[in-house]
Write a protein that holds these residues in place. Structure first.
Motif, PDB file in Angstrom:
ATOM      1  N   ASP A 141      53.260  36.899  27.274  1.00 37.75           N
ATOM      2  CA  ASP A 141      52.964  35.457  27.342  1.00 37.75           C
ATOM      3  C   ASP A 141      51.450  35.260  27.279  1.00 37.75           C
ATOM      4  O   ASP A 141      50.788  35.886  26.478  1.00 37.75           O
ATOM      5  CB  ASP A 141      53.594  34.822  28.596  1.00 37.75           C
ATOM      6  N   ASP A 142      50.898  34.422  28.161  1.00 34.15           N
ATOM      7  CA  ASP A 142      49.452  34.163  28.112  1.00 34.15           C
ATOM      8  C   ASP A 142      48.646  35.133  28.987  1.00 34.15           C
ATOM      9  O   ASP A 142      47.451  34.946  29.181  1.00 34.15           O
ATOM     10  CB  ASP A 142      49.155  32.706  28.520  1.00 34.15           C
ATOM     11  N   GLN A 143      49.307  36.151  29.531  1.00 34.58           N
ATOM     12  CA  GLN A 143      48.600  37.100  30.395  1.00 34.58           C
ATOM     13  C   GLN A 143      47.879  38.149  29.546  1.00 34.58           C
ATOM     14  O   GLN A 143      48.363  38.522  28.471  1.00 34.58           O
ATOM     15  CB  GLN A 143      49.598  37.808  31.329  1.00 34.58           C
ATOM     16  N   LYS A 144      46.724  38.616  30.014  1.00 34.77           N
ATOM     17  CA  LYS A 144      45.982  39.649  29.268  1.00 34.77           C
ATOM     18  C   LYS A 144      45.945  40.969  30.039  1.00 34.77           C
ATOM     19  O   LYS A 144      46.168  42.025  29.474  1.00 34.77           O
ATOM     20  CB  LYS A 144      44.538  39.187  28.998  1.00 34.77           C
ATOM     21  N   ARG A 145      45.611  40.916  31.330  1.00 36.16           N
ATOM     22  CA  ARG A 145      45.448  42.163  32.092  1.00 36.16           C
ATOM     23  C   ARG A 145      46.781  42.461  32.803  1.00 36.16           C
ATOM     24  O   ARG A 145      46.937  42.152  33.968  1.00 36.16           O
ATOM     25  CB  ARG A 145      44.247  42.042  33.033  1.00 36.16           C
ATOM     26  N   ILE A 146      47.746  43.038  32.049  1.00 32.42           N
ATOM     27  CA  ILE A 146      49.088  43.208  32.605  1.00 32.42           C
ATOM     28  C   ILE A 146      49.380  44.646  33.009  1.00 32.42           C
ATOM     29  O   ILE A 146      48.759  45.591  32.513  1.00 32.42           O
ATOM     30  CB  ILE A 146      50.189  42.704  31.632  1.00 32.42           C
ATOM     31  N   VAL A 147      50.343  44.780  33.933  1.00 37.00           N
ATOM     32  CA  VAL A 147      50.736  46.070  34.502  1.00 37.00           C
ATOM     33  C   VAL A 147      52.229  45.971  34.831  1.00 37.00           C
ATOM     34  O   VAL A 147      52.711  44.886  35.161  1.00 37.00           O
ATOM     35  CB  VAL A 147      49.907  46.339  35.801  1.00 37.00           C
ATOM     36  N   THR A 148      52.963  47.088  34.754  1.00 34.61           N
ATOM     37  CA  THR A 148      54.389  47.045  35.128  1.00 34.61           C
ATOM     38  C   THR A 148      54.513  46.960  36.659  1.00 34.61           C
ATOM     39  O   THR A 148      53.577  47.317  37.390  1.00 34.61           O
ATOM     40  CB  THR A 148      55.147  48.305  34.653  1.00 34.61           C
ATOM     41  N   PRO A 149      55.691  46.506  37.149  1.00 43.09           N
ATOM     42  CA  PRO A 149      55.842  46.389  38.607  1.00 43.09           C
ATOM     43  C   PRO A 149      55.583  47.715  39.332  1.00 43.09           C
ATOM     44  O   PRO A 149      54.845  47.761  40.327  1.00 43.09           O
ATOM     45  CB  PRO A 149      57.304  45.945  38.774  1.00 43.09           C
ATOM     46  N   ARG A 150      56.183  48.788  38.822  1.00 36.79           N
ATOM     47  CA  ARG A 150      56.048  50.076  39.495  1.00 36.79           C
ATOM     48  C   ARG A 150      54.588  50.558  39.486  1.00 36.79           C
ATOM     49  O   ARG A 150      54.054  51.030  40.487  1.00 36.79           O
ATOM     50  CB  ARG A 150      56.968  51.097  38.799  1.00 36.79           C
ATOM     51  N   GLN A 151      53.928  50.379  38.332  1.00 34.74           N
ATOM     52  CA  GLN A 151      52.529  50.802  38.238  1.00 34.74           C
ATOM     53  C   GLN A 151      51.654  49.971  39.174  1.00 34.74           C
ATOM     54  O   GLN A 151      50.719  50.489  39.789  1.00 34.74           O
ATOM     55  CB  GLN A 151      52.033  50.681  36.787  1.00 34.74           C
ATOM     56  N   GLY A 152      51.995  48.687  39.303  1.00 35.54           N
ATOM     57  CA  GLY A 152      51.251  47.825  40.227  1.00 35.54           C
ATOM     58  C   GLY A 152      51.278  48.399  41.637  1.00 35.54           C
ATOM     59  O   GLY A 152      50.239  48.508  42.310  1.00 35.54           O
ATOM     60  N   LEU A 153      52.465  48.761  42.087  1.00 35.68           N
ATOM     61  CA  LEU A 153      52.568  49.330  43.445  1.00 35.68           C
ATOM     62  C   LEU A 153      51.837  50.653  43.543  1.00 35.68           C
ATOM     63  O   LEU A 153      51.118  50.915  44.517  1.00 35.68           O
ATOM     64  CB  LEU A 153      54.043  49.562  43.817  1.00 35.68           C
ATOM     65  N   ASP A 154      52.010  51.491  42.508  1.00 31.75           N
ATOM     66  CA  ASP A 154      51.327  52.794  42.526  1.00 31.75           C
ATOM     67  C   ASP A 154      49.807  52.613  42.579  1.00 31.75           C
ATOM     68  O   ASP A 154      49.091  53.429  43.150  1.00 31.75           O
ATOM     69  CB  ASP A 154      51.695  53.625  41.279  1.00 31.75           C
ATOM     70  N   ASN A 155      49.318  51.542  41.974  1.00 30.96           N
ATOM     71  CA  ASN A 155      47.870  51.287  41.971  1.00 30.96           C
ATOM     72  C   ASN A 155      47.379  50.739  43.310  1.00 30.96           C
ATOM     73  O   ASN A 155      46.175  50.615  43.517  1.00 30.96           O
ATOM     74  CB  ASN A 155      47.502  50.295  40.868  1.00 30.96           C
ATOM     75  N   GLY A 156      48.304  50.340  44.188  1.00 28.68           N
ATOM     76  CA  GLY A 156      47.881  49.867  45.506  1.00 28.68           C
ATOM     77  C   GLY A 156      48.056  48.382  45.737  1.00 28.68           C
ATOM     78  O   GLY A 156      47.553  47.848  46.728  1.00 28.68           O
ATOM     79  N   SER A 157      48.783  47.688  44.850  1.00 31.54           N
ATOM     80  CA  SER A 157      49.042  46.255  45.084  1.00 31.54           C
ATOM     81  C   SER A 157      49.815  46.070  46.382  1.00 31.54           C
ATOM     82  O   SER A 157      50.710  46.856  46.699  1.00 31.54           O
ATOM     83  CB  SER A 157      49.933  45.686  43.982  1.00 31.54           C
ATOM     84  N   SER A 158      49.501  44.989  47.090  1.00 31.13           N
ATOM     85  CA  SER A 158      50.279  44.641  48.288  1.00 31.13           C
ATOM     86  C   SER A 158      51.462  43.759  47.898  1.00 31.13           C
ATOM     87  O   SER A 158      52.548  43.886  48.466  1.00 31.13           O
ATOM     88  CB  SER A 158      49.410  43.869  49.283  1.00 31.13           C
ATOM     89  N   TYR A 159      51.217  42.832  46.981  1.00 27.65           N
ATOM     90  CA  TYR A 159      52.266  41.895  46.545  1.00 27.65           C
ATOM     91  C   TYR A 159      52.195  41.738  45.027  1.00 27.65           C
ATOM     92  O   TYR A 159      51.102  41.643  44.458  1.00 27.65           O
ATOM     93  CB  TYR A 159      52.072  40.515  47.206  1.00 27.65           C
ATOM     94  N   LEU A 160      53.378  41.680  44.410  1.00 32.51           N
ATOM     95  CA  LEU A 160      53.494  41.502  42.962  1.00 32.51           C
ATOM     96  C   LEU A 160      53.964  40.074  42.706  1.00 32.51           C
ATOM     97  O   LEU A 160      55.048  39.689  43.157  1.00 32.51           O
ATOM     98  CB  LEU A 160      54.541  42.466  42.403  1.00 32.51           C
ATOM     99  N   VAL A 161      53.139  39.283  42.004  1.00 28.12           N
ATOM    100  CA  VAL A 161      53.515  37.901  41.661  1.00 28.12           C
ATOM    101  C   VAL A 161      54.171  37.929  40.276  1.00 28.12           C
ATOM    102  O   VAL A 161      53.538  38.345  39.298  1.00 28.12           O
ATOM    103  CB  VAL A 161      52.275  36.978  41.623  1.00 28.12           C
ATOM    104  N   ILE A 162      55.417  37.498  40.207  1.00 30.54           N
ATOM    105  CA  ILE A 162      56.156  37.568  38.940  1.00 30.54           C
ATOM    106  C   ILE A 162      56.834  36.224  38.693  1.00 30.54           C
ATOM    107  O   ILE A 162      57.599  35.749  39.540  1.00 30.54           O
ATOM    108  CB  ILE A 162      57.222  38.685  38.980  1.00 30.54           C
ATOM    109  N   GLY A 163      56.522  35.631  37.534  1.00 27.53           N
ATOM    110  CA  GLY A 163      57.126  34.347  37.196  1.00 27.53           C
ATOM    111  C   GLY A 163      58.143  34.483  36.088  1.00 27.53           C
ATOM    112  O   GLY A 163      59.300  34.853  36.307  1.00 27.53           O
TER     113      GLY A 163
END
Ligand SMILES: O=C(O)c1cc(=O)[nH]c(=O)n1[C@@H]1O[C@H](COP(=O)(O)O)[C@@H](O)[C@H]1O
Length: 233
Positions: free
Chosen positions: A189-211
């Motif tokens: 969509d209009d997002q540029k800096r994207i990451v998969t859900p699993r990779q987000g967590l592996d990178n250290g995200s606390s919360y994944l915002v998904i629309g």
């Protein structure tokens, strides 16, 4: 009902009826929900109340960005709605962010988490250049995240691409709220800096915002289940 996953579903809908119909397909133990500018502008605090009455914790994503007094007063009004998280733009600067934290520190009851948006996940280096910032997104995100932590906020909104560097620089207690999450097969969509859900967590995200990968799916509940399952793979 406590939520057991890091997923925040962005309810980007034109009106409360559509947002609540989608929420009815979700389970508050499996996700939090986010109310953003479109839905809040059309439907106001009533939609926040209705989602909370259904058991959801609500992230009120209005990205306040104004002079310190105005922004802090808006954060106070958000706290009065009983929301779980509220955000501002880190670009509003130190005095703005400190005023927002102080207004929450003065509250006696429950207070929302306060986060600050660094660089929007829809922006890449060329976009920054056009607005006068000749700098890589990562460098600007790190600068704003350090400032946000220094102002005593709970965390930042950033891309999960930046999460690894921020997690190691800012420690385990600082929240990294990451939109721009896309399952491997989904449209950017209009997002540029994207990451998969699993990779987000592996990178250290606390919360994944998904629309849209959930809300525009033919079967939103199944799309959410598939993402939750992918986190455990
Ligand atoms: O603050 C936000 O939530 C936010 C910050 C940001 O940098 N990028 C971003 O996409 N968001 C929000 O996160 C949601 C992402 O939605 P989808 O792109 O449909 O997954 C939207 O509601 C955006 O408003």
């Amino acid at each position: 009902m406590p939520c057991h996953t890091p997923i925040i579903v962005a309810l980007d809908f034109a009106d409360a009826a559509d947002a609540l119909a989608l929420a009815d397909q979700l389970n508050p133990s499996q996700c939090r929900v986010k109310v953003g500018k479109e839905l809040f502008t059309s439907s106001g605090p009533a939609v926040v109340d209705a989602l909370q009455a259904k058991g959801f914790e609500v992230f009120l994503d209005l990205k306040f960005h104004d002079i310190p007094n105005t922004t802090a007063s808006a954060v106070r009004a958000a706290a009065e709605l009983g929301v779980w998280m509220v955000n501002v733009h880190a670009g509003g600067g130190r005095r703005m962010m400190e005023a927002c934290r102080e207004v929450l520190d003065r509250r006696s009851g429950a207070r929302p988490l306060l986060t600050a948006v660094t660089v929007l996940t829809s922006m890449e280096q060329e976009d920054l250049q056009e607005v006068g910032m000749d700098i890589e997104p990562m460098v600007q995100v790190q600068r704003l995240a350090r400032l946000t932590q220094d102002c005593g906020l709970d965390g930042v909104v950033c891309s999960a691409r930046e999460a690894k560097a921020l997690r190691s620089a800012l420690g385990d207690d600082f929240l990294l709220v990451t939109p721009g999450i896309r399952p491997a097969e989904a449209s950017a969509d209009d997002q540029k800096r994207i990451v998969t859900p699993r990779q987000g967590l592996d990178n250290g995200s606390s919360y994944l915002v998904i629309g849209r990968p959930i809300t525009r799916a033919e079967q939103p509940a199944q799309a959410l289940q598939a993402i939750i399952a992918s986190l455990a793979e």
